[in-house]
Design a protein around this motif. Sequence first.
Motif, PDB file in Angstrom:
ATOM      1  N   ILE A  83      20.747  -2.582 -29.314  1.00 44.12           N
ATOM      2  CA  ILE A  83      20.411  -3.316 -28.093  1.00 44.12           C
ATOM      3  C   ILE A  83      19.019  -2.912 -27.620  1.00 44.12           C
ATOM      4  N   MET A  84      18.689  -1.615 -27.762  1.00 44.43           N
ATOM      5  CA  MET A  84      17.415  -1.123 -27.230  1.00 44.43           C
ATOM      6  C   MET A  84      16.276  -1.288 -28.225  1.00 44.43           C
TER       7      MET A  84
ATOM      8  N   GLN B 202      29.724   8.831 -22.380  1.00 44.28           N
ATOM      9  CA  GLN B 202      28.704   9.862 -22.561  1.00 44.28           C
ATOM     10  C   GLN B 202      29.209  11.124 -23.248  1.00 44.28           C
ATOM     11  N   LYS B 203      30.448  11.492 -22.953  1.00 43.78           N
ATOM     12  CA  LYS B 203      30.955  12.732 -23.529  1.00 43.78           C
ATOM     13  C   LYS B 203      30.876  12.689 -25.055  1.00 43.78           C
TER      14      LYS B 203
ATOM     15  N   ILE C 191      25.176  -2.051 -19.865  1.00 44.87           N
ATOM     16  CA  ILE C 191      24.828  -1.055 -20.877  1.00 44.87           C
ATOM     17  C   ILE C 191      24.900   0.347 -20.284  1.00 44.87           C
ATOM     18  N   THR C 192      24.391   0.493 -19.053  1.00 41.77           N
ATOM     19  CA  THR C 192      24.432   1.800 -18.389  1.00 41.77           C
ATOM     20  C   THR C 192      25.868   2.265 -18.201  1.00 41.77           C
TER      21      THR C 192
ATOM     22  N   GLY D 271      20.983  -4.572 -17.368  1.00 41.44           N
ATOM     23  CA  GLY D 271      21.011  -3.136 -17.596  1.00 41.44           C
ATOM     24  C   GLY D 271      22.309  -2.489 -17.181  1.00 41.44           C
TER      25      GLY D 271
ATOM     26  N   LEU E  62      25.277  12.964 -30.716  1.00 44.69           N
ATOM     27  CA  LEU E  62      23.823  13.106 -30.810  1.00 44.69           C
ATOM     28  C   LEU E  62      23.425  14.523 -31.144  1.00 44.69           C
TER      29      LEU E  62
ATOM     30  N   PHE F 165      27.398   3.373 -21.398  1.00 41.60           N
ATOM     31  CA  PHE F 165      26.867   4.680 -21.775  1.00 41.60           C
ATOM     32  C   PHE F 165      27.519   5.792 -20.958  1.00 41.60           C
ATOM     33  N   LEU F 166      27.578   5.598 -19.637  1.00 44.47           N
ATOM     34  CA  LEU F 166      28.146   6.649 -18.795  1.00 44.47           C
ATOM     35  C   LEU F 166      29.602   6.892 -19.141  1.00 44.47           C
TER      36      LEU F 166
ATOM     37  N   VAL G  56      27.071  12.191 -26.441  1.00 45.14           N
ATOM     38  CA  VAL G  56      26.271  13.401 -26.431  1.00 45.14           C
ATOM     39  C   VAL G  56      26.706  14.322 -27.559  1.00 45.14           C
TER      40      VAL G  56
END
Lengths: 296, 532
Positions: free
Chosen positions: A227-228, A282-283, A274-275, A271, A289, A278-279, A286
């Motif tokens: 997407i980004m 996130q666990k 998508i935000t 936005g 990543l 992500f939130l 992250v």
Amino acid sequence: MAMVQPQSTKYRVLASHLGMLAFIAIVLFPLLMVISISFRSGNFASGSLLPQNPSLEHWYLAFGLPYTGEDGVTTQPPFPVLLWLWNSIKVAVVSSVLILALSTTSAYAFARMRFAGKGAVLKSMLIFQMFPPVLSLVALYALFDQIGNHVSWLGLNTHGAVIVASLGGMALHIWTIKGYFDSIDRSLEEAAIVDGATTWQAFRYILLPLSVPILVVVFILAFIMTIMEYPMASVLLVDTDKLTLAVGAQQYLYEQNYLWGDFAAAAVLSGLPITLIFLYCQKWIVGGLTAGGVKG
Amino acid sequence: MDDNLPPPPETVATYGPTTMITETLSSPGIESRHFMIRAFLKWGALAALVGMSLYLILALYAQREFVFAMLFLVLTASAVMVFFNRKLYAHRYIFPAIAGMGLFVIFPLMYTIGIGFTNYSASNLLSFGQVQENLLSRTYQSEAVRYDYELYKTNAGYIVHLKGKHQNLTSAPMELEAGETTAPVLPLSGQPRGEALGIRDIIQLRELLAKVTLITEDGRELSQASLRSFAAIHPQFSQHDNGSLTDNQSGTTYFPDHETGFYRSADGETLSPGWTVNIGWDNYLKVVSDPTIRGPFFQIFVWTLSFAVATVIFTLALGLLLANLLQWDQIRGKGFYRTMLILPYAVPAFISILVFKGLFNQNFGEINLVLEGLFGLRPDWFSDPALARTMILIVNTWLGYPYMMLLCMGLLQAIPKDLYEASAMDGAGPVSNLFNITLPLIIKPLMPLLIASFAFNFNNFVLIALLTGGAPDIIGASTPAGTTDLLVSYTYRIAFQDSGQNFGLAAAIATAIFLVVGALSLVNLKLSKIKV
């Protein structure tokens, strides 16, 4: 710690809270500002964080509806934001499914099988994933130009090209999934193979059901990354109705045609989902990543 | 056959074991049928794929695109090898991923390095054969053989009536709407049938008339020269045996110059388009020797380095500080803080960068409104180089600190708590804890991540492209170059924004960046001690 704390600690805690709240206020300022601007009327309006006379004009336009103001002037939506969002989602979903399918099978081979050149391939994948595709855009452009002469749905200005081009960035995901597979005990699969299952069956019916969490993570990661994605889509896509959101959004802020308010509404609209995704995730993201990419 | 049929339900109820036997007997038949269908599907799909790529390879080969034909040939051949050879069974699993990487990462990389040694650009885009073809297909209209004409409309179509000095010529009726039209013209005395059209109708039809070619009895071709006349078409160039071209209109002869990729006449005149030729190290020499490129290049290089270093330092400092605070037992509401603090990371970058672009706008931006209200300042964020760079660093720190914070939080958890207790006994404060315990312990696992972050920011194209686009421009540069451009955005602009589209030069600079990135990733691989 149940120790008695010195008096100074109390002040330090207080100072930390105040410092962090002040910092968060600064960090959130741009985001809150955009939300506020999206409710102001006109594209050049200024004002306080809480708009005095809120207007839904930009939101109408962001949803693709013409807006008639109090003065009777009707404004047409400047850009097809929802279409761009749909394009982005379409491209991202298809590429993420492909990326997930292909990187899972490769990760399986890397985690469970022995074959010639395994270590070298894994290492070189790590090296090559650091080369940003923006540097070879000329070559990618030429490549899709050539392919497009013969296979039209994979040529320039097609979503097919953007989807296929995203398959170059699978190294990170392969490493993430491989790391997870490595952490699963292989005795279950071995037992199945002893009972007559093929390698494929051991993978499909035993390992895959155990790995659903990491597959979800990789899917979301791949989804967000596509997407980004900006550079490749900006070169490969031309027509306004083909653009993805990442490429199209900047058209709001051209010097000659500065649509700040309209941009704000479109930015919040596109936005926010998508935000939130992500939130919410996130666990796992992250974890993927930090652990998957470089495992030291 | 009967053995394979499942027994009737009553039998199942009565004789349990029989079912077991019949089942084991029946399953091989079903499974082999399954297997056959699956094998059929598998090989069918593979055959279709191979057929498709063979078609692509042949088509590319026919168009003399040898590099691309070779690429797909190698790809198809290795696919066939991997999927037909049982010994390479494991490679079947990794083949799609490796092929994707080869096609979209490694091949473009090699191809870019190759382009760096050529003069591939907007003026030298085609191959030699395509240039020849292009030039030889050009025509010009003769001044000598020229006819005024009238257009007649009949039921069967339009008729062009040419008025010559000695005789008049008339075409057969034509359907102009059909596009490219060819029609013979024959001598005619007197007037053709139909209704003569006025100049206004001819103006309306002029685009269709431009596609008409008339052929005279002696084989000469005529086309529309103006609204009132048709003229004979001659080929612009004629080719000689030694490869040189003569301009039939001016009589100049041009020789192919394979050093520069242009047809060149004796007095140095060149024909465009040119073709792509290998020019060796010229692009690299240009970067070093041409002052209009060297100056901007080194300025951009230094800025790129300082930008990447500064970003890593700022984001790390901020991230580490916040991570330390969030790890502190005394702080309550960690979940809230954490979510708020990673928010910049969760918002898609292409949106937040554009948001900042708007907020920093000199005239309408909210940041300048606040600054003006507080201090009476209105900094010009986009035209002053120093301010533009400051803005970029602010925005990038905002974008990047949450990642560092998350990394540090993970690493801090691994530090044993008793170390801090011991230092508290000795009366150490937070600062000496940071420098004597925390940093030495986390710097080793953190290093590869910092290098990766450096490499990422070294090539942070999206930030520059969306925020400043490189502006303000460097004065006196012959290529598009800005004071806030990073090397990547600089190469992008040379290749795609400049009217010259100097792909060769862009690829040469990209190759230099490849070397930097390659070195960084090798160092990283060493540092992170990856076991495979």
